[in-house]
Design a protein around this motif. Structure first.
Motif, PDB file in Angstrom:
ATOM      1  N   LEU A  32      -8.948 -13.629  32.407  1.00  0.00           N
ATOM      2  CA  LEU A  32      -7.969 -13.797  31.186  1.00  0.00           C
ATOM      3  C   LEU A  32      -6.772 -13.423  30.414  1.00  0.00           C
ATOM      4  O   LEU A  32      -6.292 -12.183  31.143  1.00  0.00           O
ATOM      5  CB  LEU A  32      -9.035 -13.275  29.775  1.00  0.00           C
ATOM      6  N   GLU A  53      -1.914 -14.676  26.858  1.00  0.00           N
ATOM      7  CA  GLU A  53      -2.227 -15.208  26.359  1.00  0.00           C
ATOM      8  C   GLU A  53      -2.940 -15.967  26.133  1.00  0.00           C
ATOM      9  O   GLU A  53      -3.206 -16.985  25.148  1.00  0.00           O
ATOM     10  CB  GLU A  53      -0.917 -17.151  26.783  1.00  0.00           C
ATOM     11  N   GLY A  54      -3.986 -15.592  26.448  1.00  0.00           N
ATOM     12  CA  GLY A  54      -5.294 -16.150  26.061  1.00  0.00           C
ATOM     13  C   GLY A  54      -5.588 -17.116  26.938  1.00  0.00           C
ATOM     14  O   GLY A  54      -6.941 -18.294  26.472  1.00  0.00           O
ATOM     15  N   GLU A  55      -5.609 -17.402  27.683  1.00  0.00           N
ATOM     16  CA  GLU A  55      -6.365 -18.477  28.960  1.00  0.00           C
ATOM     17  C   GLU A  55      -6.752 -18.057  30.363  1.00  0.00           C
ATOM     18  O   GLU A  55      -6.624 -16.751  30.498  1.00  0.00           O
ATOM     19  CB  GLU A  55      -4.547 -19.353  29.295  1.00  0.00           C
ATOM     20  N   ILE A  56      -7.690 -19.184  29.867  1.00  0.00           N
ATOM     21  CA  ILE A  56      -9.107 -18.446  31.208  1.00  0.00           C
ATOM     22  C   ILE A  56      -9.319 -19.934  32.237  1.00  0.00           C
ATOM     23  O   ILE A  56      -8.859 -20.909  32.024  1.00  0.00           O
ATOM     24  CB  ILE A  56     -11.024 -18.775  30.020  1.00  0.00           C
ATOM     25  N   LYS A  57      -7.933 -19.567  33.091  1.00  0.00           N
ATOM     26  CA  LYS A  57      -7.984 -20.465  34.097  1.00  0.00           C
ATOM     27  C   LYS A  57      -9.197 -20.719  34.915  1.00  0.00           C
ATOM     28  O   LYS A  57      -9.585 -22.365  35.536  1.00  0.00           O
ATOM     29  CB  LYS A  57      -6.903 -20.417  35.206  1.00  0.00           C
ATOM     30  N   ASN A  58     -10.013 -19.615  35.030  1.00  0.00           N
ATOM     31  CA  ASN A  58     -11.938 -20.596  35.701  1.00  0.00           C
ATOM     32  C   ASN A  58     -12.235 -21.258  34.312  1.00  0.00           C
ATOM     33  O   ASN A  58     -13.260 -21.261  34.323  1.00  0.00           O
ATOM     34  CB  ASN A  58     -12.154 -19.030  36.585  1.00  0.00           C
ATOM     35  N   SER A  59     -12.812 -22.328  34.809  1.00  0.00           N
ATOM     36  CA  SER A  59     -13.097 -23.705  34.133  1.00  0.00           C
ATOM     37  C   SER A  59     -14.998 -22.982  33.959  1.00  0.00           C
ATOM     38  O   SER A  59     -14.762 -23.097  33.173  1.00  0.00           O
ATOM     39  CB  SER A  59     -13.344 -25.162  34.885  1.00  0.00           C
ATOM     40  N   LEU A  90     -14.535 -20.198  31.687  1.00  0.00           N
ATOM     41  CA  LEU A  90     -14.069 -20.941  30.047  1.00  0.00           C
ATOM     42  C   LEU A  90     -15.016 -21.223  29.220  1.00  0.00           C
ATOM     43  O   LEU A  90     -15.785 -20.694  28.525  1.00  0.00           O
ATOM     44  CB  LEU A  90     -13.172 -21.954  30.197  1.00  0.00           C
ATOM     45  N   PHE A 139     -17.131 -18.475  28.035  1.00  0.00           N
ATOM     46  CA  PHE A 139     -16.879 -18.510  27.109  1.00  0.00           C
ATOM     47  C   PHE A 139     -17.082 -18.773  25.790  1.00  0.00           C
ATOM     48  O   PHE A 139     -17.342 -18.725  24.866  1.00  0.00           O
ATOM     49  CB  PHE A 139     -15.266 -17.570  27.405  1.00  0.00           C
ATOM     50  N   THR A 162      -5.217  -6.167  26.583  1.00  0.00           N
ATOM     51  CA  THR A 162      -3.762  -6.507  26.896  1.00  0.00           C
ATOM     52  C   THR A 162      -3.991  -8.569  26.122  1.00  0.00           C
ATOM     53  O   THR A 162      -2.530  -8.308  25.380  1.00  0.00           O
ATOM     54  CB  THR A 162      -3.515  -7.031  28.490  1.00  0.00           C
ATOM     55  N   MET A 163      -4.697  -8.620  25.884  1.00  0.00           N
ATOM     56  CA  MET A 163      -3.916  -9.994  25.250  1.00  0.00           C
ATOM     57  C   MET A 163      -3.787  -9.593  23.787  1.00  0.00           C
ATOM     58  O   MET A 163      -3.308 -10.353  22.786  1.00  0.00           O
ATOM     59  CB  MET A 163      -5.821 -10.714  25.034  1.00  0.00           C
ATOM     60  N   PRO A 183      -0.884 -24.970  24.727  1.00  0.00           N
ATOM     61  CA  PRO A 183      -1.518 -24.211  25.741  1.00  0.00           C
ATOM     62  C   PRO A 183      -2.776 -24.719  26.457  1.00  0.00           C
ATOM     63  O   PRO A 183      -3.099 -25.494  26.148  1.00  0.00           O
ATOM     64  CB  PRO A 183      -2.120 -22.998  24.669  1.00  0.00           C
ATOM     65  N   SER A 184      -3.575 -24.536  27.320  1.00  0.00           N
ATOM     66  CA  SER A 184      -4.519 -24.555  28.157  1.00  0.00           C
ATOM     67  C   SER A 184      -5.479 -23.820  28.379  1.00  0.00           C
ATOM     68  O   SER A 184      -5.033 -22.843  28.810  1.00  0.00           O
ATOM     69  CB  SER A 184      -3.875 -26.400  29.640  1.00  0.00           C
ATOM     70  N   LYS A 185      -6.683 -24.912  28.609  1.00  0.00           N
ATOM     71  CA  LYS A 185      -7.756 -23.343  28.613  1.00  0.00           C
ATOM     72  C   LYS A 185      -7.591 -22.722  28.224  1.00  0.00           C
ATOM     73  O   LYS A 185      -7.974 -21.043  28.010  1.00  0.00           O
ATOM     74  CB  LYS A 185      -7.965 -23.102  29.867  1.00  0.00           C
ATOM     75  N   ASN A 186      -7.733 -22.517  26.544  1.00  0.00           N
ATOM     76  CA  ASN A 186      -7.051 -21.473  25.905  1.00  0.00           C
ATOM     77  C   ASN A 186      -8.467 -20.851  24.664  1.00  0.00           C
ATOM     78  O   ASN A 186      -9.482 -21.744  24.937  1.00  0.00           O
ATOM     79  CB  ASN A 186      -6.009 -21.230  24.411  1.00  0.00           C
ATOM     80  N   VAL A 187      -8.354 -19.384  24.902  1.00  0.00           N
ATOM     81  CA  VAL A 187      -9.903 -18.765  23.969  1.00  0.00           C
ATOM     82  C   VAL A 187      -9.607 -19.718  22.471  1.00  0.00           C
ATOM     83  O   VAL A 187     -10.765 -19.574  21.907  1.00  0.00           O
ATOM     84  CB  VAL A 187      -9.852 -17.777  24.435  1.00  0.00           C
ATOM     85  N   THR A 188      -8.943 -20.132  22.157  1.00  0.00           N
ATOM     86  CA  THR A 188      -9.067 -21.091  20.819  1.00  0.00           C
ATOM     87  C   THR A 188      -8.645 -22.162  20.686  1.00  0.00           C
ATOM     88  O   THR A 188      -6.912 -22.924  20.905  1.00  0.00           O
ATOM     89  CB  THR A 188      -7.557 -20.567  19.859  1.00  0.00           C
TER      90      THR A 188
END
Lengths: 370, 389
Positions: free
Chosen positions: A88, A91-97, A100, A103, A132-133, B22-27
């Motif tokens: 993660l 910025e709250g992005e999960i690159k691995n699909s 994700l 999640f 960290t997020m 944002p892409s693939k964001n948790v929100t």
């Protein structure tokens, strides 16, 4: 909406007072066993302080703010829970699909069926990346809410490093931020974290509360609801799981054993043992013992003419047939329950399950026939 | 909603927008555009936010039915991009956005727009006006010096400081500083701003200056939408956010709420040595020598006195390299200094003049780097900390 939370009057009263007197603590610790409403209360509390409805009953559950909270998508809501490694970004992005997807499934489950536990495949813990997020969120000011809400579920599942990183944010949270920690194992939390939170205890739910929820919210018939509430030991999640198995295998199994024991049909028991050979596993047998125990206590209640106390109301005729003309059940019942406790321990100690089952049958027979 | 718009009009407005989604964001809602169209004004408004930076762009379209939807930004952009060059029809049908042009049809699933974060009204009260080209220049002189260290978030932004008579932008990561001062205050309270108290940003009377630390992402987006045609950038500030109005774009950004460190303390009062050299030849020499510079610290060394100026590096793993420079003017005593060549190159790229002035002291003193001839009304200063030998 807050009325949907049942059996936690003390906790709710404390929180309501906090809102009324505008003395909301910066950090709370909700502790108590699983399945008693900690997360729901935390979420509703967050919604209540941010609800935009004008009437007294907050949260309303309909306004824009409540809507976003209920979908766990409010921009000022941070939800942290034990996860596998998701990579993660702050910025709250999960690159691995794949990660994700996992999640999202977790969140979907939490939104739609919060009573069902979701299991990740890998080992889970609260990771540094989540903290960290969170810190990154705290750098920014609040987007639209009155209070920023942070819920940390299973707060005890932090490694020492994560806990220390978290401690920094807990020590100096930005203003208008409420952090709610949730745990079932308060003794596992670092004392430094404990001392910075206001603890609120959530008691196990009483049987009547669980029965009420099962019958009103889930439209489960009274006898099953009653059985489920007794097995659950105050955990609504267990109760729902038990009750939603429409045909409970363990329950039927237990009744069959009793029926054969009542008629002393030893040959029939051998047939039954064969039929249930595949089910004869440790967890399943422990589950079976729970039902046996409830049936036994039903028999005792019936014998003493406390019909109102009977759990398996739908099987009352069978039960009556079993106790009819059998004297001395109440004397033997005490020993039988002790025997069940002992058996439980033995199963935990990996005793041969064939012997356990035979022993169980013979003891049932002894209970029902002097 | 139902509207029609030329492909190129739509594309021109959304091509920069997608970069901040944002892409693939948790929100997941943040991965969407919020599209609002109004029948009365015949306008289409597209908003996007990553919570730090919010951008709203509003432009005319032929609207026959108003409405609001949220739709996946990356998909929307790609679809529009691949549409034929013609009029595109967009309308909503249940939970689908229909995109049709000629013989091409897309049905795109839409998201629940009520989950979208609250977007501020794209209006600016009491703005000040900045020359957009100048603002763009200030960004390009400073942006490269920001830090990437998330633990010191304040340094990941560029600080814009406004005094009553001048204003300046500065960025630092603790190893280098880039600062640009604009002396004639070209910040004008806009004409719509009627109170006569001067710049409206000075909310309290005894305030000496106003300081906003703006995230890099915001500034880079402003650079992206900069165009020669739109001269004025309108700015307005609140305590925790800064808003820009530029052409059809409204940009609202959070600012870092801490105080910017006192970087001026690192500026040495006096440096005895100074040389002037052609910028391009220095860049070439550094790049050449750097071919074998150590990967762990990118160390390059200047050895300099009156009759010798050597750029060299030593790498235990690969070897060493040196180049002697010609055509330089040196005033001072013999000295040497080590530094990170990547930082030096980023500073040299920002130098405007053909020749660069570098002032230095001993091997422990920072280097100060300037344009050879000052630009009128501007003071540009770069500082580079040395590497310990």
């Amino acid at each position: 909406m807050i009325n949907k939370i049942k059996g936690q009057e003390d906790a709710l009263k404390l929180l309501r007072k906090a809102i009324e007197n505008e003395r909301i603590s910066q950090a709370y610790l909700f502790y108590g066993s699983d399945g008693v409403g900690k997360f729901t209360t935390a979420l509703y509390f967050g919604m209540a302080v941010n609800c935009m409805a004008t009437n007294e009953l907050k949260p309303c559950g309909h306004c824009d703010s409540c809507h976003k909270f209920l979908q766990l998508e409010h921009p000022d809501f941070v939800y942290i829970f034990p996860t596998p490694n998701l990579n993660l970004s702050p910025e709250g992005e999960i690159k691995n699909s794949d990660a994700l997807k996992m999640f999202q499934k977790y969140i979907e489950n939490k939104v739609n069926t919060p009573w069902a536990d979701f299991f990740f495949k890998d080992t889970i813990e609260i990771r540094k990346e989540s903290i960290t997020m969170l810190s990154k969120h705290f750098e920014l000011s609040i987007h639209e809410a009155r209070y920023r809400i942070v819920i940390v579920e299973d707060a005890d599942m932090m490694t020492i490093a994560t806990a220390n990183a978290f401690l920094k944010t807990l020590e100096e949270p930005p203003e208008r931020t409420i952090i709610i920690l949730i745990t079932e194992r308060i003794q596992k939390l670092l004392p430094t974290i404990l001392s910075r939170t206001q603890p609120i205890y959530f008691r196990p739910l009483t049987r009547s509360v669980i029965e009420e929820i099962l019958t009103t919210e889930f439209e489960i018939s009274a006898p099953i609801a009653r059985t489920a509430s007794r097995i659950s030991a105050g955990n609504l999640k267990t109760a729902i799981r038990v009750a939603s198995d429409s045909v409970s295998l363990s329950r039927n199994w237990a009744f069959e054993i009793f029926a054969l024991a009542a008629t002393k049909d030893d040959l029939g028991y051998l047939g039954l043992a064969k039929a249930y050979k595949d089910q004869q596993k440790k967890d399943q047998v422990i589950d079976l013992l729970k039902y046996i125990r409830i049936i036994a206590s039903d028999l005792g209640a019936l014998n003493a003419n406390f019909e109102a106390e009977i759990t398996n109301i739908d099987k009352i005729d069978d039960l009556k047939a079993m106790v009819e003309n059998k004297s001395g059940i109440d004397d033997r019942l005490y020993d039988f329950l002790l025997f069940l406790e002992d058996l439980n321990r033995k199963i935990e100690g990996n005793v041969n399950l064939n012997l356990v089952m035979t022993n169980l049958y013979l003891n049932c027979k002894h209970l029902l026939n002097s | 909603m139902r509207l029609a718009i030329e492909k190129k009009d739509l594309l021109a407005h959304i091509q920069h927008l997608v970069s901040i989604v944002p892409s693939k964001n948790v929100t997941p809602i943040l991965n969407n555009y919020l599209i609002e169209v109004s029948e009365e004004t015949n306008m289409m408004r597209i908003s996007t936010t990553d919570l730090t930076l919010t951008v709203v762009v509003e432009f005319p379209a032929a609207v026959s039915e108003g409405g609001t939807i949220a739709v996946s930004a990356h998909h929307f952009n790609e679809i529009i991009n691949y549409m034929p060059d013609a009029v595109i029809n967009l309308w909503q049908h249940d939970d689908l956005l229909m995109i049709q042009s000629g013989k091409v049809d897309f049905n795109l699933l839409i998201a629940d727009h009520t989950l979208f974060p609250v977007i501020p009204e794209p209006k600016i009260n009491y703005p000040i006006t900045v020359d957009a080209a100048l603002f763009n220049r200030m960004i390009s002189k400073t942006y490269f010096a920001v830090s990437t260290d998330v633990n010191r978030a304040i340094l990941t932004g560029v600080c814009w400081k406004i005094y009553p008579t001048y204003h300046m932008m500065v960025a630092t990561d603790g190893r280098k500083v880039a600062e640009i001062k604009v002396l004639n205050s070209s910040l004008l309270p806009s004409l719509e701003n009627n109170d006569n108290q001067g710049l409206s940003i000075f909310t309290e009377q005894n305030e000496v200056y106003v300081e906003k630390v703006i995230p890099l992402k915001t500034l880079l987006f402003l650079q992206k939408i900069f165009s020669e045609d739109v001269k004025e950038l309108k700015v307005s500030m609140e305590h925790n956010r800064i808003m820009f109005l530029y052409g059809e774009y409204f940009v609202s950004s959070q600012v870092f709420e801490h105080k910017y460190p006192e970087y001026q303390k690192a500026f040495p009062t006096e440096l005895p040595n100074k040389f002037v050299i052609d910028k391009e030849s220095l860049i070439t020499a550094i790049k050449r020598v750097a071919l074998i510079a150590p990967d762990e610290n990118f160390r390059i060394h200047f050895d300099i006195d009156n009759d010798r100026f050597e750029v060299n590096t030593t790498n235990r793993d690969t070897g060493d390299a040196k180049q002697n420079m010609d055509d330089y003017v040196y005033a001072g005593t013999s000295t040497g200094i080590s530094f990170n060549y990547k930082y030096m190159l980023s500073i040299l790229e920002a130098i405007d003049t053909e020749k660069v002035v570098i002032k230095l002291g001993s091997s422990k003193d920072p280097m100060m780097i300037y344009n050879e001839n000052p630009i009128p009304d501007q003071e540009i200063t770069f500082l580079l900390m040395p590497l310990r030998s």
